[in-house]
Design a protein around this motif. Structure first.
Motif, PDB file in Angstrom:
ATOM      1  N   GLU A 129       0.890  -1.671  -0.407  1.00 24.48           N
ATOM      2  CA  GLU A 129      -0.343   0.262  -0.186  1.00 24.48           C
ATOM      3  C   GLU A 129       0.661   1.268   0.115  1.00 24.48           C
ATOM      4  OE1 GLU A 129      -3.330  -2.578   3.122  1.00 24.48           O
ATOM      5  OE2 GLU A 129      -2.562  -0.419   3.139  1.00 24.48           O
ATOM      6  N   THR A 130       0.428   2.149  -0.685  1.00 27.78           N
ATOM      7  CA  THR A 130       1.265   3.649  -0.378  1.00 27.78           C
ATOM      8  C   THR A 130      -0.135   4.669   0.033  1.00 27.78           C
ATOM      9  OG1 THR A 130       2.586   2.761  -2.262  1.00 27.78           O
ATOM     10  CG2 THR A 130       2.078   5.257  -2.130  1.00 27.78           C
ATOM     11  N   TYR A 131       0.301   5.267   0.919  1.00 25.74           N
ATOM     12  CA  TYR A 131      -0.961   6.943   0.885  1.00 25.74           C
ATOM     13  C   TYR A 131       0.049   7.817   0.125  1.00 25.74           C
ATOM     14  CZ  TYR A 131      -1.221   2.813   4.203  1.00 25.74           C
ATOM     15  OH  TYR A 131      -1.252   1.404   4.696  1.00 25.74           O
ATOM     16  N   HIS A 132      -1.420   9.124   0.389  1.00 25.21           N
ATOM     17  CA  HIS A 132      -0.734  10.213  -0.429  1.00 25.21           C
ATOM     18  C   HIS A 132      -1.953  10.928  -0.031  1.00 25.21           C
ATOM     19  CE1 HIS A 132      -2.653  10.134  -4.617  1.00 25.21           C
ATOM     20  NE2 HIS A 132      -2.654   9.040  -4.163  1.00 25.21           N
TER      21      HIS A 132
ATOM     22  N   ALA B   2      -6.881  12.663   0.592  1.00 28.38           N
ATOM     23  CA  ALA B   2      -6.275  11.736   1.126  1.00 28.38           C
ATOM     24  C   ALA B   2      -6.213  10.260  -0.133  1.00 28.38           C
ATOM     25  CB  ALA B   2      -5.743  11.584   2.612  1.00 28.38           C
ATOM     26  N   PHE B   3      -5.400   9.212   0.204  1.00 27.70           N
ATOM     27  CA  PHE B   3      -5.840   8.702  -1.324  1.00 27.70           C
ATOM     28  C   PHE B   3      -4.697   7.398  -1.441  1.00 27.70           C
ATOM     29  CE2 PHE B   3      -6.735  12.226  -3.384  1.00 27.70           C
ATOM     30  CZ  PHE B   3      -8.492  11.899  -3.709  1.00 27.70           C
ATOM     31  N   ALA B   4      -5.188   6.683  -1.663  1.00 28.82           N
ATOM     32  CA  ALA B   4      -4.380   5.282  -1.167  1.00 28.82           C
ATOM     33  C   ALA B   4      -4.401   4.171  -2.572  1.00 28.82           C
ATOM     34  CB  ALA B   4      -4.674   4.419  -0.090  1.00 28.82           C
ATOM     35  N   THR B   5      -3.234   3.438  -2.801  1.00 25.78           N
ATOM     36  CA  THR B   5      -3.714   2.378  -4.332  1.00 25.78           C
ATOM     37  C   THR B   5      -2.952   1.315  -3.222  1.00 25.78           C
ATOM     38  OG1 THR B   5      -1.200   3.141  -4.772  1.00 25.78           O
ATOM     39  CG2 THR B   5      -3.282   4.160  -5.473  1.00 25.78           C
TER      40      THR B   5
ATOM     41  N   CYS C 285      -1.187   6.843   8.967  1.00 25.28           N
ATOM     42  CA  CYS C 285      -2.278   6.586   7.426  1.00 25.28           C
ATOM     43  C   CYS C 285      -3.054   5.460   8.281  1.00 25.28           C
ATOM     44  CB  CYS C 285      -1.514   5.918   6.395  1.00 25.28           C
ATOM     45  SG  CYS C 285      -0.144   6.801   5.438  1.00 25.28           S
ATOM     46  N   ASP C 286      -2.921   4.838   9.556  1.00 22.44           N
ATOM     47  CA  ASP C 286      -4.558   4.053   9.883  1.00 22.44           C
ATOM     48  C   ASP C 286      -5.512   4.801  10.652  1.00 22.44           C
ATOM     49  OD1 ASP C 286      -2.820   1.406   8.931  1.00 22.44           O
ATOM     50  OD2 ASP C 286      -2.226   0.898  11.210  1.00 22.44           O
ATOM     51  N   VAL C 287      -4.894   5.939  11.304  1.00 22.88           N
ATOM     52  CA  VAL C 287      -5.879   6.902  11.264  1.00 22.88           C
ATOM     53  C   VAL C 287      -6.870   7.479  10.341  1.00 22.88           C
ATOM     54  CG1 VAL C 287      -6.332   9.227  12.051  1.00 22.88           C
ATOM     55  CG2 VAL C 287      -4.805   7.329  13.594  1.00 22.88           C
ATOM     56  N   ALA C 288      -6.185   7.770   9.041  1.00 21.09           N
ATOM     57  CA  ALA C 288      -6.655   8.119   7.897  1.00 21.09           C
ATOM     58  C   ALA C 288      -7.424   7.771   7.024  1.00 21.09           C
ATOM     59  CB  ALA C 288      -5.556   8.761   7.058  1.00 21.09           C
ATOM     60  N   SER C 289      -6.724   5.918   7.341  1.00 18.84           N
ATOM     61  CA  SER C 289      -8.002   4.723   6.390  1.00 18.84           C
ATOM     62  C   SER C 289      -8.683   4.290   7.601  1.00 18.84           C
ATOM     63  CB  SER C 289      -6.585   4.113   6.181  1.00 18.84           C
ATOM     64  OG  SER C 289      -6.116   3.218   7.175  1.00 18.84           O
TER      65      SER C 289
ATOM     66  N   ALA D 266     -10.175   6.621  -2.278  1.00 11.48           N
ATOM     67  CA  ALA D 266      -9.685   7.999  -1.252  1.00 11.48           C
ATOM     68  C   ALA D 266      -9.321   7.306   0.394  1.00 11.48           C
ATOM     69  CB  ALA D 266     -11.407   8.617  -1.289  1.00 11.48           C
ATOM     70  N   LEU D 267      -9.575   7.646   1.728  1.00 13.76           N
ATOM     71  CA  LEU D 267      -9.533   7.428   2.473  1.00 13.76           C
ATOM     72  C   LEU D 267     -10.652   8.800   3.531  1.00 13.76           C
ATOM     73  CD1 LEU D 267      -5.525   7.190   2.774  1.00 13.76           C
ATOM     74  CD2 LEU D 267      -7.126   5.474   2.129  1.00 13.76           C
ATOM     75  N   ALA D 268     -10.670   7.753   4.206  1.00 18.45           N
ATOM     76  CA  ALA D 268     -11.625   8.704   5.173  1.00 18.45           C
ATOM     77  C   ALA D 268     -11.755   7.929   6.638  1.00 18.45           C
ATOM     78  CB  ALA D 268     -13.090   8.872   4.531  1.00 18.45           C
TER      79      ALA D 268
END
Length: 282
Positions: free
Chosen positions: A138-141, A148-151, A212-216, A159-161
């Motif tokens: 995974e890559t977050y950006h 915010a987004f991740a692949t 990033c785990d908070v973001a996702s 999209a991240l939320a």
């Protein structure tokens, strides 16, 4: 408390930010591949920092060199702040804040929770953040103001939320511990006081990934004392752009004294407790 920004940055062309993001993504991908594929079987500690257990490996050093060489080739006027010693002012107004291997002890032991973290600051404000976690795939950006987004294993870009609002006693939170014995002992006392008030506490060993785990939506919150800007610069931006609140002590942005990111409800409930429990001091 989110980090304030300069009105001058509101007029920044999107294509300039896209260029910075593209370069950060490329550098993080290349460094992640180096770390994933080039890890020697006999990996050893190259040196220590704040204590005998605060370690640097040869791969930390190699990854930072790869990142700074690539960025310098494309943008020779930019500055750097890197965990393994990269430091220059630059003349462009852009500074790259780099942790080439966040979670070095995990990496040393063969655990999968480690990441490459790269942020770009413009005139002192973080405007681009990338965190690549190769063994997660995974890559977050994020770009300031752009979400915010991740692949990853899923198809395309997601999209991240952050998670929906939940009371503190239903919050899954994470923290981390310093490498200095006296600081760790106090941090353990703080964690012991928080634990009965929340659903549970996790400790992953990579600040960038936990932000990033908070973001996702995988965590409701994360706090830690003793981090440096390269630990949280990219991850905090990603968390904010996913709807989380970031800060430190009440009324202050995240800093080495305390870095904290959480859903708005958990942030409001937990920040005053962390202040009362002394999470910001030894």
């Amino acid at each position: 408390m989110t980090t304030p920004h300069s009105d001058l940055l509101d007029d920044l062309p999107d294509d300039r930010l896209d260029d910075l993001l593209g370069l950060a993504l490329e550098a993080a991908r290349r460094a992640g591949e180096l770390l994933r594929d080039g890890r020697p079987a006999d990996l050893a500690v190259a040196r220590t920092k704040s204590s005998p257990i605060d370690v640097v490996t040869e791969m930390d050093i190699a990854a930072e060199k790869l990142i700074t060489d690539l960025i310098s080739e494309r943008r020779p006027d930019d500055g750097f702040l890197g965990e393994e010693g990269a430091a220059s002012e630059g003349t462009s107004g852009v500074r790259w804040v780099i942790d080439p291997l966040d979670g070095t002890v995990n990496y040393l032991y063969g655990l999968p929770t480690w990441a490459v973290s790269i942020a770009a600051e413009l005139d002192g404000e973080t405007v681009v953040g990338v965190v690549a976690a190769p063994l997660r795939g995974e890559t977050y950006h994020a770009v300031r103001g752009g979400g915010a987004f991740a692949t990853g294993a899923w198809e395309g870009e997601r999209a991240l939320a952050c998670r929906p609002a939940a009371p503190l006693d239903q919050a899954l939170v994470a923290t981390g511990f310093n490498y200095v014995t006296e600081v760790r002992a106090h941090q353990a006392q703080v964690a012991a006081r928080v634990l009965p008030l929340v659903r549970d506490i996790r400790r992953g060993g990579s600040a960038a990934i936990e932000l990033c785990d908070v973001a996702s939506g995988r965590l409701d919150g994360y706090w830690e004392r003793g981090l440096n800007p390269w630990d949280y610069a990219a991850g905090a931006l990603i968390a904010r752009e996913a709807g989380a609140v970031t800060g430190g002590r009440p009324g202050e942005p995240e800093s080495p004294a305390l870095a904290f990111a959480a859903t708005p409800a958990v942030f409001e409930a937990l920040q005053p407790l962390l202040e009362d429990f002394g999470a910001w001091h030894d």
